[in-house]
Design a protein around this motif. Structure first.
Motif, short mmCIF file in Angstrom:
data_model
loop_
_atom_site.label_atom_id
_atom_site.label_comp_id
_atom_site.label_asym_id
_atom_site.label_seq_id
_atom_site.Cartn_x
_atom_site.Cartn_y
_atom_site.Cartn_z
N LEU A 123 3.80 8.40 -5.85
CA LEU A 123 4.57 8.46 -4.64
C LEU A 123 3.87 9.22 -3.11
N VAL A 127 3.78 6.89 0.04
CA VAL A 127 4.63 7.24 1.58
C VAL A 127 3.43 7.56 2.64
N GLU A 128 2.14 7.88 2.27
CA GLU A 128 0.90 7.82 3.32
C GLU A 128 0.69 6.44 3.83
N VAL A 130 2.59 4.14 4.02
CA VAL A 130 3.76 3.48 4.94
C VAL A 130 3.63 4.16 6.32
N ARG A 131 3.50 5.51 6.00
CA ARG A 131 3.36 6.21 7.49
C ARG A 131 2.11 5.78 8.36
N VAL A 173 6.36 15.87 1.19
CA VAL A 173 6.93 14.57 1.08
C VAL A 173 8.56 14.30 1.78
N GLN A 176 8.41 14.71 5.51
CA GLN A 176 7.88 13.36 6.04
C GLN A 176 8.93 12.27 6.06
N LEU A 177 9.57 12.18 4.86
CA LEU A 177 10.81 11.28 4.82
C LEU A 177 11.73 11.50 5.57
N THR A 182 3.32 15.46 9.16
CA THR A 182 2.80 16.09 7.98
C THR A 182 2.35 17.51 8.25
#
Length: 309
Positions: A123, A127-128, A130-131, A173, A176-177, A182
């Motif tokens: 996960l 996420v990282e 995509v960011r 996370v 972030q979402l 961060t």
């Protein structure tokens, strides 16, 4: 429980509480390796978090003092931050209160911890990834935590009740979402640790503190563990914040996957060894003499009966 074990637990708690790698998961794994299976040992795994909570209070003392003064002065930013912490705290507090016994009974083991480590690692890396493709890295200030974002972080924190998931990972996370940077998500995660870990510690200490304090060396182990976890966590917080701004969460994700895979393999190997087949030479045990005689008598009677076509 020896004081040396408490030192190991305190160091591990201080190192991992605010890193997105699950301090509880690491403490369970270390406890299993040390042979700690009692209720007192499981309670120490949770109560020792108080040292890390105190480290957060000391590190963010200026921020906390400003917020407290602002609350009394009805400062909008301070009131919004305090209310955001309440919103983020409530979901996990409710779920933890309802499922505390089930979590401790079924998830405090190497197998569940390994699964959570691996899932959380993938996960974080996702996420990282995509960011990094986005030019906007999120709202950078702690004041940007709206009540909607706080509630989203609170629901994300519920996943951290599974040992190995990591409260830090879930809240960062989740931040972030919800649109935070961060660094801002990590800072809010640290502040959220004060009510969350504080409540978990007080709750478990109230229910099982007697077992811990009455265990041989339990009081000394608690004191040593708290002191060590406080000192180590105080050093880790500053280093981790600087590290996040430069490298992000992905390296911790790879670490989680590697550790989880090793733990899962060892766990399966140990369970396979427990159910390994008995040696063929010893598989068929000789029957007792009485049973042999009875069997021979039965065969003799069967031989007297005429056979059917």
């Amino acid at each position: 429980m020896f004081w040396f074990d408490a030192v190991l637990l305190g160091v591990l708690e201080g190192l991992t509480e605010f890193l997105p790698v699950s301090s509880t998961g690491h403490l369970i794994l270390l406890g299993a390796w040390l042979g700690h299976q009692s209720e007192a040992a499981k309670t120490l795994d949770i109560v020792i978090q108080l040292g890390a909570v105190l480290a957060v209070v000391v590190y963010f003392r200026e921020r906390l003092a400003v917020t407290l003064r602002g609350i009394f002065r009805r400062d909008p930013d301070s009131l919004r931050l305090a209310l955001a912490l309440v919103f983020a705290f409530f979901p996990a507090a409710l779920v933890g209160l309802l499922f505390h016994k089930a979590i401790k009974a079924h998830l405090f083991g190497p197998g569940p911890v390994a699964v959570a480590l691996i899932a959380g690692g993938f996960l974080m890396i996702g996420v990282e990834s995509v960011r990094r493709r986005r030019p906007d890295q999120g709202a950078p200030r702690l004041e940007d935590v709206t009540l909607q974002r706080a509630l989203a972080i609170g629901f994300a924190q519920c996943f951290s009740l599974w040992p190995g998931a990591s409260r830090s990972m879930a809240t960062i996370v989740g931040g972030q979402l919800s649109g935070l940077s961060t660094a801002a998500a990590a800072e809010f995660s640290f502040l959220l640790a004060i009510p969350t870990l504080g409540a978990a510690t007080v709750f478990d200490l109230a229910k099982n503190g007697g077992a811990l304090l009455e265990a041989p060396g339990g009081a000394a182990a608690l004191a040593v563990g708290l002191a060590v976890s406080f000192a180590v966590a105080l050093l880790v917080i500053a280093v981790f914040l600087r590290y996040l701004k430069r490298y992000g969460l992905a390296p911790f994700g790879w670490y989680r996957i590697a550790l989880g895979a090793v733990v899962l393999w060892l766990w399966f190997a140990s369970r396979t060894a427990e159910v390994a087949p008995v040696d063929a030479g010893a598989a068929i045990a000789p029957a007792p003499r009485g049973d042999v005689a009875a069997a021979e008598h039965g065969l003799a009677r069967a031989g007297d009966q005429p056979s059917r076509p």
